[in-house]
Design an enzyme around this catalytic site. Sequence first.
Site, PDB file in Angstrom:
ATOM      1  N   ASP A  74       0.863  -1.184   0.000  1.00  0.00           N
ATOM      2  CA  ASP A  74       0.000   0.000   0.000  1.00  0.00           C
ATOM      3  C   ASP A  74       0.897   1.231   0.000  1.00  0.00           C
ATOM      4  OD1 ASP A  74      -2.415   1.539   0.237  1.00  0.00           O
ATOM      5  OD2 ASP A  74      -1.951   1.843   2.352  1.00  0.00           O
ATOM      6  N   SER A  75       0.287   2.387  -0.181  1.00  0.00           N
ATOM      7  CA  SER A  75       1.034   3.639  -0.157  1.00  0.00           C
ATOM      8  C   SER A  75       1.531   3.990   1.246  1.00  0.00           C
ATOM      9  CB  SER A  75       0.165   4.782  -0.691  1.00  0.00           C
ATOM     10  OG  SER A  75      -0.987   4.942   0.113  1.00  0.00           O
TER      11      SER A  75
ATOM     12  N   TYR B 290      -0.786   8.489  -2.599  1.00  0.00           N
ATOM     13  CA  TYR B 290      -0.812   8.254  -4.042  1.00  0.00           C
ATOM     14  C   TYR B 290      -1.977   8.983  -4.728  1.00  0.00           C
ATOM     15  CZ  TYR B 290       2.473   4.237  -3.948  1.00  0.00           C
ATOM     16  OH  TYR B 290       3.567   3.414  -3.837  1.00  0.00           O
ATOM     17  N   GLY B 291      -2.985   9.350  -3.959  1.00  0.00           N
ATOM     18  CA  GLY B 291      -4.265   9.779  -4.525  1.00  0.00           C
ATOM     19  C   GLY B 291      -4.233  10.941  -5.491  1.00  0.00           C
TER      20      GLY B 291
ATOM     21  N   CYS C  52      -4.178  -1.186  -2.179  1.00  0.00           N
ATOM     22  CA  CYS C  52      -4.230   0.241  -2.498  1.00  0.00           C
ATOM     23  C   CYS C  52      -5.202   0.424  -3.651  1.00  0.00           C
ATOM     24  CB  CYS C  52      -2.840   0.746  -2.882  1.00  0.00           C
ATOM     25  SG  CYS C  52      -2.798   2.469  -3.409  1.00  0.00           S
TER      26      CYS C  52
ATOM     27  N   CYS D 111     -10.696   3.265  -0.035  1.00  0.00           N
ATOM     28  CA  CYS D 111      -9.266   3.457   0.211  1.00  0.00           C
ATOM     29  C   CYS D 111      -8.964   2.666   1.471  1.00  0.00           C
ATOM     30  CB  CYS D 111      -8.940   4.939   0.412  1.00  0.00           C
ATOM     31  SG  CYS D 111      -7.249   5.248   0.985  1.00  0.00           S
ATOM     32  N   THR D 112      -7.898   1.881   1.456  1.00  0.00           N
ATOM     33  CA  THR D 112      -7.642   0.989   2.596  1.00  0.00           C
ATOM     34  C   THR D 112      -7.236   1.740   3.858  1.00  0.00           C
ATOM     35  OG1 THR D 112      -5.393   0.576   1.756  1.00  0.00           O
ATOM     36  CG2 THR D 112      -7.106  -1.030   1.193  1.00  0.00           C
TER      37      THR D 112
END
Length: 264
Positions: free
Chosen positions: A10-11, A42-43, A73, A181-182
């Site tokens: 993930d980010s 990252y969004g 992600c 979104c996690t």
Amino acid sequence: MDLRPIGIFDSGVGGLTVLKRLVEVLPGEDYIYFGDTKRVPYGDRSEEEIKKFAKQILNFMREQKVKAVVIACNTTCAVINKSEYDVVLFDVLKAGAESAALYTINKKIGVIATTRTVESKSYEKNIKIIDKNIEVYQKACPEFVPLIEKGLYNSPIAYETASKCLKELKEKDIDTLVLGCTHYPLMASVIEEIMGENVKIVDPAIKLAYDVKDYLLKKDLLNPQIRGKAEFFVSGDKDNFIKTAEMLLGEKIENVLHVDIEKY
């Protein structure tokens, strides 16, 4: 039987919510977790940047000899082409869309996610593949991830920020809300309080964990040990990562290693 670990990336800390679900469903597996804490969030990044980051991380995972990789992600899931990679990939976005389509009764689903995920319309596309009559209302909440990365997910400012972001969706009469979104499950209690008891909050990681289990069973790839272990890698800051990991997983986290992901 396959003793190789499962990779998760993930980010930042958000994917830890996915790891928690995986450990609940598959406690015997070993896990390699990578959090891109240097380059989070990252969004708001370009599609090209995200694709480059994913390629680097998947090269790293390949070096770890994983048997499968969970893309924890949604933003990455929304932009990469999974068929380009020679590793088994599990997609948190697809699992979220399938769960939401199953839960909704009035066929009105809300999705909160990063700007990039919302712009891709990936949730809407995946939900409408299942049922074209479902109305999907998406809302970007870019302020959430920075708050969560700082450990402020249950703070007054989190409630204030979430109230503003969710106001539009509350007016749409949705009965199901996807945490797209996690990172967002870390704010689930705040989101549930704002949306009220009549809105089902969907954490895609729940279905995703069972998808992984079903695959491993079908392919006879389960690790037979009783209790596995997790190794953690980050590209940047460790402190907030460790704090959040310990809170979520309920155990002391000591084996967090730094990796220069850009060399991959």
